[in-house]
Design a protein around this motif. Structure first.
Motif, PDB file in Angstrom:
ATOM      1  N   VAL A   1       0.865  -1.173   0.000  1.00 40.60           N
ATOM      2  CA  VAL A   1       0.000   0.000   0.000  1.00 40.60           C
ATOM      3  C   VAL A   1       0.900   1.221   0.000  1.00 40.60           C
ATOM      4  CG1 VAL A   1      -1.820   1.254   1.227  1.00 40.60           C
ATOM      5  CG2 VAL A   1      -1.787  -1.254   1.269  1.00 40.60           C
ATOM      6  N   ASP A   2       0.856   1.988  -1.069  1.00 48.07           N
ATOM      7  CA  ASP A   2       1.756   3.140  -1.232  1.00 48.07           C
ATOM      8  C   ASP A   2       3.216   2.733  -1.046  1.00 48.07           C
ATOM      9  OD1 ASP A   2      -0.237   4.880  -1.878  1.00 48.07           O
ATOM     10  OD2 ASP A   2      -0.458   5.697   0.139  1.00 48.07           O
ATOM     11  N   GLY A   3       3.553   1.540  -1.533  1.00 45.91           N
ATOM     12  CA  GLY A   3       4.927   1.065  -1.464  1.00 45.91           C
ATOM     13  C   GLY A   3       5.320   0.471  -0.127  1.00 45.91           C
ATOM     14  N   LEU A   4       4.404   0.427   0.836  1.00 43.85           N
ATOM     15  CA  LEU A   4       4.706  -0.135   2.157  1.00 43.85           C
ATOM     16  C   LEU A   4       3.984  -1.470   2.317  1.00 43.85           C
ATOM     17  CD1 LEU A   4       4.308   3.107   4.260  1.00 43.85           C
ATOM     18  CD2 LEU A   4       6.435   2.031   3.530  1.00 43.85           C
TER      19      LEU A   4
END
Length: 85
Positions: A38-41
């Motif tokens: 999610v958003d790169g996390l």
């Protein structure tokens, strides 16, 4: 993206063949996990260490549940509560 704010609405329905259901249940029994970004996390699930009682975040989350009442017939997790921090 949904235009109205709603909770617990079916987005689709699907019938799973017996062969596919067996495949999914076998993966649940093998403790497969789903990993989201999610958003790169990475998404994680809060779990408790049974030995120490300590809470920790485990990468991803279980595909399903095969413990307790679901020991004979595993349950596929198909509904998620998402908390962004």
């Amino acid at each position: 993206m949904r235009q109205d704010n709603a909770t617990c609405r079916a987005l689709c329905t699907e019938t799973i063949s017996p062969g596919d259901a067996k495949f999914i249940n076998d993966r649940i029994r093998e403790d497969y996990a789903i990993n989201w970004l999610v958003d790169g996390l990475p998404a994680a699930e809060m779990k408790e260490d049974k030995r120490t009682g300590e809470l920790f975040f485990d990468m991803g989350f279980n595909l399903g549940n095969d413990e307790g009442q679901f020991e004979e017939m595993p349950a596929l997790h198909n509904h998620y509560d998402i908390v962004l921090r």
